[in-house]
Motif scaffolding. Sequence first.
Motif, mmCIF file in Angstrom:
data_model
loop_
_atom_site.group_PDB
_atom_site.id
_atom_site.type_symbol
_atom_site.label_atom_id
_atom_site.label_comp_id
_atom_site.label_asym_id
_atom_site.label_seq_id
_atom_site.Cartn_x
_atom_site.Cartn_y
_atom_site.Cartn_z
ATOM 1 N N ALA A 11 0.287 -2.122 12.548
ATOM 2 C CA ALA A 11 1.322 -2.935 11.888
ATOM 3 C C ALA A 11 2.673 -2.241 11.942
ATOM 4 N N ALA A 12 3.730 -3.041 11.953
ATOM 5 C CA ALA A 12 5.089 -2.495 11.967
ATOM 6 C C ALA A 12 5.374 -1.790 10.639
ATOM 7 N N VAL A 13 6.021 -0.643 10.714
ATOM 8 C CA VAL A 13 6.333 0.108 9.501
ATOM 9 C C VAL A 13 7.261 -0.700 8.596
ATOM 10 N N GLU A 14 8.102 -1.511 9.190
ATOM 11 C CA GLU A 14 9.010 -2.346 8.395
ATOM 12 C C GLU A 14 8.227 -3.309 7.501
ATOM 13 N N GLN A 15 7.152 -3.877 8.024
ATOM 14 C CA GLN A 15 6.312 -4.765 7.212
ATOM 15 C C GLN A 15 5.681 -4.009 6.045
ATOM 16 N N ILE A 16 5.186 -2.802 6.327
ATOM 17 C CA ILE A 16 4.559 -1.988 5.289
ATOM 18 C C ILE A 16 5.589 -1.643 4.213
ATOM 19 N N SER A 17 6.798 -1.295 4.632
ATOM 20 C CA SER A 17 7.861 -0.937 3.682
ATOM 21 C C SER A 17 8.243 -2.122 2.800
ATOM 22 N N ASP A 18 8.345 -3.305 3.406
ATOM 23 C CA ASP A 18 8.700 -4.501 2.629
ATOM 24 C C ASP A 18 7.643 -4.797 1.573
ATOM 25 N N ALA A 19 6.377 -4.652 1.963
ATOM 26 C CA ALA A 19 5.293 -4.917 1.011
ATOM 27 C C ALA A 19 5.299 -3.901 -0.122
ATOM 28 N N ALA A 20 5.579 -2.641 0.209
ATOM 29 C CA ALA A 20 5.595 -1.593 -0.816
ATOM 30 C C ALA A 20 6.756 -1.785 -1.789
ATOM 31 N N ALA A 21 7.880 -2.301 -1.295
ATOM 32 C CA ALA A 21 9.066 -2.469 -2.140
ATOM 33 C C ALA A 21 8.972 -3.704 -3.042
ATOM 34 N N ALA A 22 8.161 -4.682 -2.653
ATOM 35 C CA ALA A 22 8.048 -5.921 -3.434
ATOM 36 C C ALA A 22 7.397 -5.651 -4.781
ATOM 37 N N LEU A 23 7.842 -6.374 -5.802
ATOM 38 C CA LEU A 23 7.286 -6.217 -7.144
ATOM 39 C C LEU A 23 5.905 -6.858 -7.239
ATOM 40 N N PRO A 24 5.033 -6.318 -8.079
ATOM 41 C CA PRO A 24 3.713 -6.941 -8.270
ATOM 42 C C PRO A 24 3.841 -8.320 -8.904
ATOM 43 N N PHE A 25 2.853 -9.186 -8.650
ATOM 44 C CA PHE A 25 2.878 -10.564 -9.138
ATOM 45 C C PHE A 25 2.199 -10.643 -10.505
ATOM 46 N N MET A 26 2.994 -10.850 -11.553
ATOM 47 C CA MET A 26 2.496 -11.007 -12.921
ATOM 48 C C MET A 26 1.549 -9.863 -13.328
ATOM 49 N N ALA A 27 1.883 -8.664 -12.881
ATOM 50 C CA ALA A 27 1.083 -7.486 -13.197
ATOM 51 C C ALA A 27 2.000 -6.271 -13.192
ATOM 52 N N GLU A 28 1.471 -5.149 -13.655
ATOM 53 C CA GLU A 28 2.266 -3.932 -13.704
ATOM 54 C C GLU A 28 2.161 -3.107 -12.432
ATOM 55 N N HIS A 29 1.182 -3.449 -11.594
ATOM 56 C CA HIS A 29 0.917 -2.569 -10.455
ATOM 57 C C HIS A 29 0.384 -3.357 -9.268
ATOM 58 N N LYS A 30 0.615 -2.820 -8.070
ATOM 59 C CA LYS A 30 0.083 -3.420 -6.849
ATOM 60 C C LYS A 30 -0.355 -2.302 -5.895
ATOM 61 N N CYS A 31 -1.063 -2.710 -4.836
ATOM 62 C CA CYS A 31 -1.589 -1.742 -3.872
ATOM 63 C C CYS A 31 -1.262 -2.191 -2.452
ATOM 64 N N VAL A 32 -0.774 -1.268 -1.644
ATOM 65 C CA VAL A 32 -0.518 -1.504 -0.220
ATOM 66 C C VAL A 32 -1.429 -0.568 0.566
ATOM 67 N N VAL A 33 -2.171 -1.146 1.520
ATOM 68 C CA VAL A 33 -3.215 -0.398 2.230
ATOM 69 C C VAL A 33 -2.932 -0.402 3.731
ATOM 70 N N VAL A 34 -3.049 0.761 4.352
ATOM 71 C CA VAL A 34 -2.906 0.864 5.808
ATOM 72 C C VAL A 34 -4.087 1.671 6.334
ATOM 73 N N SER A 35 -4.840 1.094 7.256
ATOM 74 C CA SER A 35 -5.995 1.796 7.829
ATOM 75 C C SER A 35 -5.686 2.267 9.242
ATOM 76 N N ASP A 36 -6.042 3.514 9.512
ATOM 77 C CA ASP A 36 -5.938 4.100 10.859
ATOM 78 C C ASP A 36 -4.535 4.013 11.450
ATOM 79 N N PHE A 37 -3.528 4.408 10.685
ATOM 80 C CA PHE A 37 -2.174 4.526 11.237
ATOM 81 C C PHE A 37 -2.161 5.723 12.182
#
Length: 355
Positions: free
Chosen positions: A60-86
Motif C-alpha cells: 500500500a502507498a505510504v500516503e494512504q497509511i498516513s491519511d488513515a492514521a491521521a483521521a479521527l476515530p468514528f464515535m470512539a476514543e481510539h482507532k487502529c491502523v494495520v500494515v502487514s509485511d511492509f
Amino acid sequence: MPTITEQELKTQMSGGALASLYLLKGKEKLLVKRAAKKLIRLASGDVFPEFNRNEFPGEAAVEQISDAAAALPFMAEHKCVVVSDFNAEERPQAELEQLLDLLDDLPETTTLVLYFPTLNPGGSSGKWKKLLDRAGKRGFVVDFPQREAADLRQILGKTAERQGCQLSRPALNRLIEYVGSDLTQLLGEVEKLCAYTLGQGGREITLETVEEMTPKSTEATVFVMMDALLAGDAQRAYTILDSLLFQNTEPVKILGAMVTPYLDMVRVKGAMESGLPTDAPLEYAPEYKPGRDKKINFRLRKAQQNLRHFNTQTLKACLDLLLEADGALKGSQLDKNLVLERLAAQLMLTQRGER
C-alpha cells in the motif's frame, strides 16, 4: 522504547493502555499472527470496530497509511491502523522516509501496528535498520523467536490435552525430530495425530503413532539415522535407511545429508584445536551464515558430543568413505541402494576401529 518480549506485550494488552506504535516480527510466524490479531482487536475497540480499523497490505502507498492514521476515530476514543509485511528493502528511499516521518508524528488517538507474518525484517540492510531503530524509539518492537524444545513440548502437550489427547515425552521428542521447530507445522501434526488417535478409540498419542503418521523430511530422517549410526545402533540405522530407500528417496540426497554430521565434527574439532569455542564455525563456515538459528547451534553441540568417539585418523577415514561413496553414486554402475547400505556398515566399523 526498547524491544520487548511477548510476555511484556501481553502485560500491556491486559492493562488496556496501548502505545501508538507496535512492530511485531520474528521467526515464529504463527505467534506473530496470533499476537497481531489480539492487539488489533484490542486497539480497534468495541465501538464500531469495523470503522475504527484500517488494514493495508505491505504494498500500500505510504500516503494512504498516513491519511488513515491521521483521521479521527468514528464515535470512539481510539482507532487502529494495520500494515502487514511492509517491505522496507524494496521501497524507494523517499517512501521509507515518509513512513519514518509518520512514526514520529502518530496521533494519540491511533495505534499503528506493523507486523510481518511472512517477511523477516533485519539483516545487514540499511533500510530495515532505519525502520527498526525508529520503531524502537517511537513505540515497541516485539520479537517472536523460535521456541526452545522445552517450550515446544509444553505448547504441544497443552494443545493435545485441549483436544482430549495425551502426548508422551518420547512421542513429543520424536515429533520435533521429524518435523523441526516450526510451530505452525508442529501444531498441524498434533491436530492430525489427535484426530487419528481419537478415531481409533484411544487417548494417548504413542511413539508408534508418530512413527507411522508423521511425514519425515529427508534431512530430519537422515539426522535420526546418523544419530543411531554414530551411537552404534545398527538395527535402527538400517531400519531408517531401508525406509528412505523404500520411499524412493534420491540416494544422492541421502548421502548429502549423511555428510553433514561429519563436516560439523571437522569444523568443531578445528575450532577446539585452535582454542576457539565450539560455535566459532558460525563466523567462518559459509553454509551456516544463512541459518544462524537454534538448529545450527544444536548441530554443533551434537558434533562436539560425537567427537568423543573419533580421533583425527578415524574422522579422516570416514570422510574418505563418504567421498568414495559419492563417486560410486555419480560415476559407476553399482546399485545405488547397495552403495549406501555398504557405506553405513563401513562408517560404523571404522568408528569402532575395525576394518
